[in-house]
Design an enzyme around this catalytic site. Structure first.
Site, PDB file in Angstrom:
ATOM      1  N   SER A 162      23.724  52.314  15.293  1.00  0.00           N
ATOM      2  CA  SER A 162      24.354  51.399  14.363  1.00  0.00           C
ATOM      3  C   SER A 162      25.113  52.195  13.318  1.00  0.00           C
ATOM      4  CB  SER A 162      23.252  50.461  13.695  1.00  0.00           C
ATOM      5  OG  SER A 162      23.612  49.541  12.900  1.00  0.00           O
TER       6      SER A 162
ATOM      7  N   ARG B  54      19.686  40.264   2.770  1.00  0.00           N
ATOM      8  CA  ARG B  54      19.237  40.712   3.963  1.00  0.00           C
ATOM      9  C   ARG B  54      18.878  39.778   5.014  1.00  0.00           C
ATOM     10  NH1 ARG B  54      18.987  45.379   7.078  1.00  0.00           N
ATOM     11  NH2 ARG B  54      17.071  45.803   7.962  1.00  0.00           N
TER      12      ARG B  54
ATOM     13  N   ASP C  68      24.693  41.636  21.667  1.00  0.00           N
ATOM     14  CA  ASP C  68      24.875  42.042  20.022  1.00  0.00           C
ATOM     15  C   ASP C  68      25.815  41.346  19.530  1.00  0.00           C
ATOM     16  OD1 ASP C  68      25.166  45.429  18.856  1.00  0.00           O
ATOM     17  OD2 ASP C  68      25.243  43.604  18.003  1.00  0.00           O
TER      18      ASP C  68
ATOM     19  N   HIS D 265      21.700  43.152  18.486  1.00  0.00           N
ATOM     20  CA  HIS D 265      21.889  44.523  17.806  1.00  0.00           C
ATOM     21  C   HIS D 265      20.784  45.004  17.704  1.00  0.00           C
ATOM     22  CE1 HIS D 265      24.350  47.271  15.556  1.00  0.00           C
ATOM     23  NE2 HIS D 265      23.304  47.239  14.602  1.00  0.00           N
ATOM     24  N   ASP D 266      19.602  44.523  17.301  1.00  0.00           N
ATOM     25  CA  ASP D 266      18.313  45.388  17.110  1.00  0.00           C
ATOM     26  C   ASP D 266      17.639  45.864  18.283  1.00  0.00           C
ATOM     27  OD1 ASP D 266      16.906  43.799  13.998  1.00  0.00           O
ATOM     28  OD2 ASP D 266      18.482  45.327  14.363  1.00  0.00           O
TER      29      ASP D 266
END
Lengths: 327, 361
Positions: free
Chosen positions: A133, A194, A271, A300-301
């Site tokens: 990332s 977040r 992602d 993405h994680d």
């Protein structure tokens, strides 16, 4: 003029030389927090995580708190401190021990700070730079500006330049933070931003499984999950740090054709932040590159969650002779 | 001196004021300050004082007094700070037309500036007189920004005894970290059992030079070339300066006066360089470290890991406050004349902001 840091016992610091910042000004008297595990004279692997990562990649047999890639670090694991010296850093302007520059540090600024660390530690060349990332973007800059210092680069879920949609998502997060600061509710704003970010890090598929449409309790469970993720993040991240690193991602741009270092680019089909097609296209422009496509319901994680798949990528990279042309 | 008028004592600056708002009290014959801006009196016009005047006088401050060891010059309308520095390079203040050869403590009282910047050389022999001069300024309502260390080592335990900070800044005396210590002293008093510091940049220069293969003498030459040596260089090389700074930090924290001279003898000029170079081969480094507790202090060369927060380069100092597990580390760039002057300026700016109600120290 001065800095005040609270450090855990055993924390390591590199006192940086004056660093001219791409955004203007100079970071004087700056420090870079780092963690180093393994034998000091073993080949060195630099590992860089996302914006919320710290220098602690894993405990590596030392005891104490786990790191952000704990499952991948340890004896017998890909990041094996009995074979490698493993180096992690706290980003400038991030939540760790490193300094917060007067202006937001770019990924190139981060790379130059890391170069200063390597100089201080007497590390002339890294066997491998592994970045995920934001860490992949910093790795791209390090490989671009100092190819003689990186044997190879593994860039996971890291765009060479951000997409308009990803930029839009981060713009909303940055505006949330700015609004929160203005009205004196910074912590809540960071947590809320977040929460929005979490929806971009995961996939629709994962969400559908975790919070099924026809489950009456799902909306509350989803809200609770998001709130918990946001609150956990806000405990360690201030608004200024978050906004600075977020904007740094937006400003990152690295032409893959300029990278001479053998590079493995890893993308995840699901992602949302780093579309697989664009990453594949970027990888095709590398001078000496290899593209690995993974699938993960975590989106993405996936670089954090798909331990086995990521382990395979790292093990392959660390076992590959640098002189080989990656294909 | 172009005119003498009855001495007046402007009230301490508490808010932006105009000339008509100033309450002036008649006192004895002396000097008068006038005008809306905060007034400044600089004592000590050596390398630090000159650096302060050339680059670091906060904007909006009016320099009305300048003192060296020979005399005090006063200009109520305000000197050009850079011009004062230039004149001082050419001749002592006693030769200036507007000068009066009076004791500096008396000059402080008569000038009555809002801020006194004390950039005098740090001499243990004059510590008592220097501390008395600071007391005069404080009683007059001035804020005192101190670069001089000897007076602080002597009286800091009294000045910082209360919960509220005195109108006194020690940022420059502690290499640019004094402001942080003062700001955090309540917390550190409760939690800190030991201070471990690398407070003397001169010895760091010498040790770095030794590590690179130079002799001790060559290292001392480098420190001198960088403008780092104290007025008496032996104070750097025998650990006195480091001990004094440790004593100051300890006095501020624990309210006890520690005697810098109560420690084992040490002299960097007579060390064996080989162990220092051997540490480099092992991936470590060496620094002159002062360790301070409430009951005493010691100074000596210590081996440090490369990643130690105290393994600093020579352009900075570091103070580590042991919090029984974690540590609070203050890193300062107040090194050399310009760094020290910048640290003085930081104290002055903070004081002016405090008096304007913008911040609390």
């Amino acid at each position: 003029m001065s800095a005040s840091l609270t450090l855990e016992a055993g924390a390591s610091l590199c006192h940086l030389p004056p660093l001219s910042l791409a955004g203007g000004g100079t970071l004087s008297g700056g420090v870079l927090g780092y963690d180093r595990v393994g034998h000091a004279f073993a080949p060195t692997v630099l590992v860089l995580g996302g914006i919320s990562a710290t220098c602690r990649i894993g405990a590596g047999g030392r005891g104490g708190s786990p790191g952000w890639w704990e499952s991948l670090m340890g004896a017998g694991r890909p990041l094996d401190p009995t074979r490698w010296q493993i180096l992690g850093v706290d980003y400038l302007g991030g939540p760790g021990a490193s300094s917060s520059p007067p202006v937001a540090a770019t990924t190139d600024d981060q790379a130059r700070a890391i170069e200063a660390l390597l100089d201080a530690l007497g590390i002339e060349r890294l066997d491998c730079v592994i970045g995920a990332s934001f860490g992949g973007q910093v790795g791209q800059k390090l490989a671009a500006r100092a190819p003689h210092r990186a044997g190879q680069l593994v860039s996971l879920c890291a765009p060479f330049a951000t997409t308009p949609l990803a930029r839009a998502w981060r713009s909303i997060q940055q505006q949330i933070i700015a609004l929160g600061v203005d009205v004196g509710r910074e912590r809540e704003a960071v947590a809320l931003a977040r929460q929005l970010a979490m929806t971009t890090y995961r996939s629709a598929g994962e969400m559908a499984v975790r919070f099924p449409r026809r489950d009456a309790s799902a909306p509350d469970a989803l809200a609770g999950w998001l709130a918990a993720r946001g609150e956990a993040f806000a405990r360690t991240f201030g608004g200024r740090e978050y906004a600075a690193l977020s904007s740094s991602i937006d400003r990152h741009a690295q032409d893959p054709a300029e990278l001479r270092v053998p590079t493995t680019v890893v993308g995840i089909v699901e992602d949302q932040l780093v579309p697989i097609d664009e990453l594949r296209d970027d990888a095709s422009r590398l001078q000496n590159g290899r593209f690995v496509e993974l699938s993960s319901t975590y989106g993405h994680d996936g670089f954090l969650k798909e331990t086995r798949a990521i382990a395979d990528v790292i093990e392959h990279a660390l076992s590959t002779e640098v002189s080989e042309v990656l294909s | 001196m172009t005119s003498h008028e009855p001495i007046v004592r402007p009230r301490p600056l508490t808010s932006p004021s105009t000339e008509t708002d100033q309450v002036l009290e008649k006192d004895t014959v002396g000097f008068r300050s006038s005008g809306p801006s905060p007034t400044l009196h600089t004592i000590g016009l050596g390398s630090v004082g000159q650096a302060f005047l050339r680059r670091w006088v906060p904007s909006g401050c009016r320099l009305i007094g300048a003192s060296d060891s020979t005399a005090t010059a006063v200009c109520p309308s305000g000197f050009d700070p850079a011009r004062v520095a230039d004149r001082k390079r050419q001749e002592p203040v006693a030769k200036w037309q507007e000068a009066e050869s009076i004791p500096t403590a008396l000059a402080v009282q008569l000038v009555g500036a809002d801020v006194v910047v004390d950039a005098t050389a740090s001499e243990p022999a004059t510590a008592v007189a220097d501390a008395a001069r600071v007391g005069v300024a404080l009683r007059g309502g001035a804020f005192v920004a101190l670069a001089a260390k000897a007076s602080l080592a002597r009286a800091a335990h009294e000045w910082f005894a209360g919960d509220a900070p005195p109108s006194l800044g020690c940022n420059a005396a502690l290499g640019g970290t004094g402001a942080k210590l003062v700001a955090q002293r309540t917390e550190l008093r409760q939690r800190c059992a030991q201070v471990v510091a690398v407070p003397n940049a001169t010895t760091t220069v010498v040790l770095e030079a030794i590590e690179r293969g130079c002799s001790v003498a060559e290292g001392v030459e480098r420190a001198a070339a960088a403008g780092l040596l104290e007025h008496d260089p032996s104070q750097d090389l025998d650990g006195t300066d480091a001990a004094i700074k440790g004593a100051i930090a300890g006095a501020i924290l624990w309210g006890r006066r520690l005697e810098p001279q109560d420690r084992a003898a040490f002299d960097l000029r007579h060390i064996d360089p080989e162990p220092i170079r051997e540490r480099v081969r092992r991936g470590a480094t060496t620094r002159l470290v002062v360790r301070v507790t409430a009951t005493g202090l010691r100074v000596g060369l210590e081996e440090l890991a490369i990643g130690s927060p105290l393994a600093i380069p020579s352009d900075r100092v570091a103070y580590s406050y042991d919090l029984a597990g974690p540590s609070r580390v203050h890193v300062g760039l107040g090194v050399g004349p310009d760094g020290t002057a910048a640290a003085l300026s930081e104290d002055v700016r903070l004081a002016l902001r405090e008096r304007a109600g913008e911040v609390t120290r």
